[in-house]
Motif scaffolding. Structure first.
Motif, PDB file in Angstrom:
ATOM      1  N   ASP A   1      41.359  42.588  43.571  1.00 30.90           N
ATOM      2  CA  ASP A   1      40.471  41.570  43.233  1.00 30.90           C
ATOM      3  C   ASP A   1      39.160  41.215  43.913  1.00 30.90           C
ATOM      4  N   VAL A   2      38.074  40.948  43.298  1.00 35.17           N
ATOM      5  CA  VAL A   2      36.732  40.771  44.003  1.00 35.17           C
ATOM      6  C   VAL A   2      36.728  39.445  44.523  1.00 35.17           C
ATOM      7  N   VAL A   3      36.388  39.342  45.641  1.00 34.29           N
ATOM      8  CA  VAL A   3      36.557  38.114  46.360  1.00 34.29           C
ATOM      9  C   VAL A   3      35.016  37.460  46.643  1.00 34.29           C
ATOM     10  N   ALA A   4      34.063  38.739  46.846  1.00 30.54           N
ATOM     11  CA  ALA A   4      32.632  38.517  46.812  1.00 30.54           C
ATOM     12  C   ALA A   4      31.620  39.580  46.589  1.00 30.54           C
ATOM     13  N   SER A   5      30.587  39.343  46.019  1.00 29.17           N
ATOM     14  CA  SER A   5      29.654  40.480  45.685  1.00 29.17           C
ATOM     15  C   SER A   5      28.137  40.145  46.081  1.00 29.17           C
ATOM     16  N   ALA A   6      27.368  41.174  46.047  1.00 28.73           N
ATOM     17  CA  ALA A   6      25.936  40.927  46.544  1.00 28.73           C
ATOM     18  C   ALA A   6      25.309  41.928  45.714  1.00 28.73           C
ATOM     19  N   ASP A   7      24.282  41.384  45.010  1.00 27.64           N
ATOM     20  CA  ASP A   7      23.112  42.312  44.377  1.00 27.64           C
ATOM     21  C   ASP A   7      22.129  42.792  45.348  1.00 27.64           C
ATOM     22  N   VAL A   8      22.070  44.135  45.305  1.00 29.26           N
ATOM     23  CA  VAL A   8      21.176  44.882  46.063  1.00 29.26           C
ATOM     24  C   VAL A   8      20.386  45.721  45.532  1.00 29.26           C
ATOM     25  N   GLY A   9      20.285  45.699  44.239  1.00 27.90           N
ATOM     26  CA  GLY A   9      19.560  46.384  43.268  1.00 27.90           C
ATOM     27  C   GLY A   9      17.815  46.172  43.424  1.00 27.90           C
ATOM     28  N   LEU A  10      17.374  46.309  42.221  1.00 27.74           N
ATOM     29  CA  LEU A  10      15.839  46.014  41.904  1.00 27.74           C
ATOM     30  C   LEU A  10      15.372  44.441  42.573  1.00 27.74           C
ATOM     31  N   GLY A  11      14.544  44.404  43.248  1.00 25.12           N
ATOM     32  CA  GLY A  11      14.078  43.010  43.951  1.00 25.12           C
ATOM     33  C   GLY A  11      14.566  42.608  45.344  1.00 25.12           C
ATOM     34  N   TYR A  12      15.520  43.389  45.574  1.00 24.88           N
ATOM     35  CA  TYR A  12      16.273  43.143  47.111  1.00 24.88           C
ATOM     36  C   TYR A  12      15.488  43.937  48.040  1.00 24.88           C
ATOM     37  N   ALA A  13      15.103  43.156  49.165  1.00 23.41           N
ATOM     38  CA  ALA A  13      14.547  43.788  50.237  1.00 23.41           C
ATOM     39  C   ALA A  13      15.354  44.173  51.277  1.00 23.41           C
ATOM     40  N   PRO A  14      15.540  45.778  51.440  1.00 28.34           N
ATOM     41  CA  PRO A  14      16.668  46.296  52.352  1.00 28.34           C
ATOM     42  C   PRO A  14      16.684  45.571  53.637  1.00 28.34           C
ATOM     43  N   GLY A  15      17.883  45.237  54.096  1.00 30.24           N
ATOM     44  CA  GLY A  15      18.007  44.642  55.526  1.00 30.24           C
ATOM     45  C   GLY A  15      17.810  42.990  55.480  1.00 30.24           C
ATOM     46  N   GLU A  16      17.758  42.339  54.490  1.00 33.33           N
ATOM     47  CA  GLU A  16      17.621  40.870  54.291  1.00 33.33           C
ATOM     48  C   GLU A  16      18.943  40.466  54.188  1.00 33.33           C
ATOM     49  N   PRO A  17      19.591  39.262  54.746  1.00 35.11           N
ATOM     50  CA  PRO A  17      20.747  38.738  54.804  1.00 35.11           C
ATOM     51  C   PRO A  17      21.129  38.321  53.258  1.00 35.11           C
ATOM     52  N   ILE A  18      22.373  38.525  52.834  1.00 34.09           N
ATOM     53  CA  ILE A  18      22.920  38.059  51.493  1.00 34.09           C
ATOM     54  C   ILE A  18      24.091  37.127  51.917  1.00 34.09           C
ATOM     55  N   ASP A  19      24.226  35.917  51.391  1.00 33.52           N
ATOM     56  CA  ASP A  19      25.202  34.859  51.646  1.00 33.52           C
ATOM     57  C   ASP A  19      26.391  35.281  50.889  1.00 33.52           C
ATOM     58  N   LEU A  20      27.481  35.568  51.476  1.00 34.23           N
ATOM     59  CA  LEU A  20      28.752  35.859  50.601  1.00 34.23           C
ATOM     60  C   LEU A  20      29.800  34.763  50.581  1.00 34.23           C
ATOM     61  N   GLY A  21      29.460  33.695  51.120  1.00 40.72           N
ATOM     62  CA  GLY A  21      30.387  32.567  51.041  1.00 40.72           C
ATOM     63  C   GLY A  21      31.366  32.635  52.304  1.00 40.72           C
ATOM     64  N   ASP A  22      31.985  31.518  52.517  1.00 40.93           N
ATOM     65  CA  ASP A  22      33.028  31.291  53.686  1.00 40.93           C
ATOM     66  C   ASP A  22      32.262  31.750  55.047  1.00 40.93           C
TER      67      ASP A  22
END
Length: 661
Positions: A464-485
């Motif tokens: 089961d998917v518990v969290a996801s992060a979009d790292v495609g077009l528009g994402y600046a590599p190395g920037e933090p993404i909030d996954l919750g918890d």
């Protein structure tokens, strides 16, 4: 000679009466003395030789009686036992109340509040050595106050036990004396006389015995008494048994009657011994148990938190358990550890000091089947960590050269996790509720920040998917993404492989030690000791305050573990019946205070009853000197009249004799 005999008898009877009066006056202030009285009565008449018929022969003392009331004496013995018990327990409770809260101010809760206040201050700047030293100094003052009170309670308890032994010895002396007095009284009573002073002496001994242990006293036809306590015979005629004080447990005293076969358990409900036993078990020993529970549960709660934190410098190079087991090969359930270890998992992270890389492992522990040596073997199997059970039965952990270990449950991949083709970093402090290992799965493919769609998913063991992060077009590599918890992820530049590829794993830990192993063994703890008597700051922390576990992530300025330690102050603890440490100590103070007030009320009431009974006894058996002086004057006048009568009779007889000559 008949007339002279009448006069002589009168002189002797009045002299005897004055002797009794003098005896009363001499003992007017003698405790337990019963007023005596010479009971005078006409002597047996004789047949007259002149004219026939019966004529009086004067007076005689038929008996020397003592003024006493058997029912009143019994009530006094009963109440004196109740009063002695109340007096002794009241003294202990007052002393106990003053110890726990001198002048109404409880030192231990105050010291504990200072500790948590200092930890709050340190949490604002965990790297400040002055704040750290201040917090540890306050913790040391607190543990010292706990030890001091525990030592005083122990001294009180041992003093009570010693006093109970002395009082028991005195009771046995009294039993022997009562039996001896029984024998003397029985012998003296055979001729029908009343040995009043011996009876008074025995009553005094019975009264003193009743002040030690509640007794039931019964008289027999020979004037001897049978004494029982709790239904068990203590004295019968000239024979006495003994009372023995035993200590089957360190916090319990028992009484037994010996001297006739097997010892018989003796239950007392009054007397000084009852007060001593009650004070020993229900007051002082109970307070010691409460203080031990307070210290023990606080130690376990703080140690459980501290062991799963990190010092400012990161993990540990070595740790040694403070608790030992007798048999390292016995199951943990049989090892006698407190609290008992539960089935679950223990999370261990190993850090490479050179690269900063962290690997987190979990080992399963089942106390029903695992021994301490089994646990050591599993820990020893973690790469970079060595674990053994030393010769004292203690677990010892040592990191390999260049490594450090901890139990903070840090975010990291497990050993053997797939290597990511792009930089993949997880940050933050997990705030969820479950321990699990997640897979990092690619959705889509292509270059990070360019391809579309492109994301990563975190999936649990069920897929089961518990969290996801979009790292495609528009994402600046190395920037933090909030996954919750509380979790963040950073994905660096590079190409991600095909859709569905697993590029890493993440160990998430809500509770690093679900088994309680660290707290039970005393590994990485803040406090050491088994109870209140030896509670102290862990020696390792005393010698090096820098190893105080202030955070959980290892980042500079992290005081999250200090926040967890502070939270213990308001945490309901199962071992304290769901109360917080402050509530538990407050209940102890309230119970002692309530018992002290109730004891004072009982003592006041019983003292009033006893005063009334003593006044009643004084009215029945006490000596009133004024009354005795009035009676003495009466006897003196009667004696003088008898003497004058003898003189007149003597003159008459002289006249008759002269006529005969």
């Amino acid at each position: 000679m008949g007339s002279l005999e009448i006069g002589l008898r009168a002189l002797l009877a009045h002299q005897r009466a004055m002797d009794v009066i003098g005896h009363n006056i001499a003992n007017a202030t003698t405790e337990g003395y019963s007023r005596q009285r010479a009971e005078q009565a006409p002597s047996l008449p004789a047949v007259s030789k002149v004219g026939g018929g019966y004529v009086g022969t004067g007076v005689e003392v038929r008996a020397i009686t003592r003024s006493t009331d058997a029912l009143l004496a019994s009530r006094i013995r009963e109440r004196s036992g109740v009063l002695a018990s109340a007096e002794r327990r009241d003294g202990t409770l007052r002393e106990l109340e003053q110890l726990l809260a001198p002048d109404g101010k409880a030192e231990i809760p105050s010291r504990l509040g200072d500790v948590f206040g200092a930890l709050r201050g340190l949490a604002n700047d965990p790297s400040d050595p002055a704040l750290r030293s201040d917090a540890l100094a306050k913790l040391d003052l607190f543990t010292g106050a706990v030890r001091e009170q525990a030592e005083t309670l122990l001294s009180m308890r041992e003093a009570i036990a010693g006093e109970a032994q002395d009082v028991t010895a005195r009771a046995n002396d009294l039993l022997e004396q009562i039996a001896s007095l029984n024998e003397q009284i029985g012998a003296a009573s055979l001729d029908g006389s009343s040995p009043n002073d011996l009876l008074d002496e025995r009553d005094r001994r019975l009264r003193e015995l009743a002040e030690i242990v509640d007794v039931d006293v019964r008289d027999d036809r020979l004037g001897m008494v049978t004494v029982r306590a709790g239904g068990t015979l203590l004295v019968s005629g000239p024979r006495a048994r003994s009372i023995a004080l035993t200590r089957p447990e360190v916090d319990r005293l028992e009484l037994q009657v010996t001297g006739a076969g097997e010892p018989v358990a003796l239950t007392v409900r009054g007397g000084r011994l009852h007060g001593l036993l009650t004070a020993f078990e229900q007051d002082v020993s109970a307070a010691m148990r409460d203080l031990d529970d307070f210290a023990g549960e606080l130690r376990l709660a703080l140690n459980g938190v501290h062991a799963t934190g990190l010092p400012v410098g990161g993990g540990y190079t070595t740790l040694r358990a403070s608790a030992a087991v007798t048999d390292p090969d016995a199951t943990l359930a049989e090892a006698g550890l407190a609290p008992p270890i539960e089935a679950g998992t223990l999370t261990v992270s190993v850090t490479d000091e050179a690269s900063g890389a962290i690997e987190t492992s979990r080992i399963a522990i089942d106390p029903a089947t695992d021994s301490l040596r089994d646990v050591a073997a599993r820990l020893d199997g973690i790469d970079g960590l060595q674990a053994v059970v030393d010769g004292t039965g203690r677990l010892q952990l040592v990191a390999d050269h260049g490594k450090r270990f901890d139990f903070a449950g840090r975010l990291s991949p497990p050993p053997g996790a797939p290597a990511s083709p792009v930089p993949l970093t997880f940050e933050g402090q997990y705030t969820g509720e479950s321990n699990d290992t997640l897979q990092v799965v690619v959705r889509g493919s292509g270059e990070v920040g360019v391809a579309s769609p492109l994301s990563i998913e975190l999936r649990d063991a069920a897929g089961d998917v518990v969290a996801s992060a979009d790292v495609g077009l528009g994402y600046a590599p190395g920037e933090p993404i909030d996954l919750g918890d509380g979790l963040l992820v950073r994905v660096g530049a590079g190409e991600l492989p095909t859709d569905g590829a697993v590029i890493g794993e993440l160990v998430r830990t809500a509770q690093p030690d679900t088994t309680g192993t660290l707290a039970a063994l005393g590994v990485g703890g803040l406090l050491e000791g088994e109870g209140a008597l030896d509670l102290a700051v862990d020696e390792r922390i005393r010698s090096d305050p820098a190893v105080l576990a202030v955070g959980r992530s290892g980042r500079s300025g992290d005081g999250s573990n200090l926040d967890r330690l502070v939270a213990v102050e308001g945490q309901p603890l199962e071992g304290l019946g769901g109360a917080t440490v402050h509530e538990h100590f407050g209940r102890l103070l309230a119970r002692v205070g309530t018992e002290a007030r109730r004891s004072g009320e009982v003592l006041e009431a019983q003292s009033a009853v006893m005063d009334a009974l003593e006044a009643e006894r004084d009215g029945v058996a006490g000596v009133n000197v004024d009354e005795e002086m009035v009676r003495l004057a009466e006897m003196q006048r009667a004696y003088e009249a008898a003497a004058r009568y003898v003189t007149v009779v003597n003159d008459m007889l002289t006249t008759v004799m002269n006529m005969v000559r």
